[in-house]
Design an enzyme around this catalytic site. Structure first.
Site, PDB file in Angstrom:
ATOM      1  N   LEU A 101       0.864  -1.171   0.000  1.00 55.46           N
ATOM      2  CA  LEU A 101       0.000   0.000   0.000  1.00 55.46           C
ATOM      3  C   LEU A 101       0.904   1.224   0.000  1.00 55.46           C
ATOM      4  CD1 LEU A 101      -2.740  -0.934   2.653  1.00 55.46           C
ATOM      5  CD2 LEU A 101      -2.900  -1.071   0.164  1.00 55.46           C
ATOM      6  N   ASP A 102       0.485   2.284  -0.673  1.00 58.96           N
ATOM      7  CA  ASP A 102       1.276   3.508  -0.682  1.00 58.96           C
ATOM      8  C   ASP A 102       1.497   4.003   0.740  1.00 58.96           C
ATOM      9  OD1 ASP A 102       1.058   3.291  -3.391  1.00 58.96           O
ATOM     10  OD2 ASP A 102      -0.496   4.814  -3.596  1.00 58.96           O
ATOM     11  N   LYS A 103       2.518   4.795   0.914  1.00 56.35           N
ATOM     12  CA  LYS A 103       2.858   5.315   2.239  1.00 56.35           C
ATOM     13  C   LYS A 103       1.675   6.036   2.890  1.00 56.35           C
ATOM     14  CE  LYS A 103       6.236   8.322   4.569  1.00 56.35           C
ATOM     15  NZ  LYS A 103       7.436   9.169   4.387  1.00 56.35           N
ATOM     16  N   HIS A 185       0.383   2.245  -7.687  1.00 59.30           N
ATOM     17  CA  HIS A 185      -0.527   3.384  -7.527  1.00 59.30           C
ATOM     18  C   HIS A 185      -1.793   3.221  -8.367  1.00 59.30           C
ATOM     19  CE1 HIS A 185       2.418   5.385  -5.162  1.00 59.30           C
ATOM     20  NE2 HIS A 185       3.147   5.878  -6.147  1.00 59.30           N
TER      21      HIS A 185
END
Length: 253
Positions: A101-103, A185
């Protein structure tokens, strides 16, 4: 292996919790109460009980984490804090996050040491659905949502796999998007491709596994046996129980 580490790996609680059980006289080794947390035992030979329950060493482990923003999905990182720091008291050193998962993305993250399950959950050929809650900068038109559901070009020259779009709260611009891929993303890029910007993103489900809303951001728990069995079934690693048929069919949609 140290007794406290053994009990933690066996899923009896966090390292601090099992230490309380041991010091409180709630643990026995070979039928005798043991209050020394550092006692070394042979994990495959000793008979251990904790709070009246016979403990068996778990080779595989499965945890659900409600990922907060600001953490990266990695086992190590030189610049940022990793999600593994949130599970430091599991007593295990063989865990890893399933997927990235993105930051700044929050929500459901599976942490395990089961490499085969992780591979199957992430394999594009398996089409495992993952649902996200996105807060949008504006309302996409019906034509734009239709594009999302048909597939859009996110800069790779091909269309994404068909997705499922639905409103969770239209007034708040909270949308649900279910995808079956895991491109970099991807959700943000899909909305960007139809002219919408994602202001906040949260994963709600992965396959049959649903985020436990009782978990505060940064908190985690062991998966229930039924949750593990369902994931193993949906990825073909285990025959599904009769009662899980409808659940499996829904996850495959």
């Amino acid at each position: 292996m140290r007794l406290d580490k053994y009990l933690t790996k066996a899923g009896m609680g966090s390292r601090s919790q099992v230490k309380e059980y041991i010091r409180g006289g709630l643990v026995t080794v070979e039928g005798k109460t043991e209050t020394d947390c550092g006692r070394h035992i042979e994990e495959t030979a000793c008979v251990v009980t904790c709070r009246g329950q016979t403990v068996g060493y778990q080779k595989t482990a499965y945890y659900m984490l409600n990922k907060p923003g600001g953490f990266v999905c990695a086992t190590k990182d030189e610049k940022d804090r990793t999600v593994m720091e949130l599970l430091a008291d599991t007593g295990r050193d063989d865990l890893f996050p399933v997927g990235r998962l993105d930051k700044d993305t929050e929500g459901l993250l599976l942490i395990t040491n089961d490499g085969e399950l992780a591979h199957r959950l992430l394999s594009p050929a398996r089409h495992v659905p993952k649902q996200y809650l996105a807060v949008l900068s504006g309302e996409p038109s019906p034509q734009q949502t239709a594009m999302l559901e048909h597939g859009v070009d996110i800069g790779e020259g091909t269309l994404t796999a068909p997705a499922v779009f639905a409103w969770k709260d239209r007034q708040r611009l909270e949308a649900l998007l279910t995808v079956t891929e895991g491109k970099y993303h991807q959700v943000k890029r899909m909305f960007a491709a139809v002219g919408c910007r994602v202001l906040a993103l949260r994963r709600l489900s992965m396959g049959t596994l649903l985020l436990d809303e009782r978990l505060a951001p940064g908190a985690y728990r062991c998966l229930l046996d039924t949750e593990v069995d369902s994931l193993l079934a949906v990825t073909g690693l285990k025959e599904p129980a009769p009662g899980h048929k409808e659940e499996r069919e829904h996850a495959a949609e």
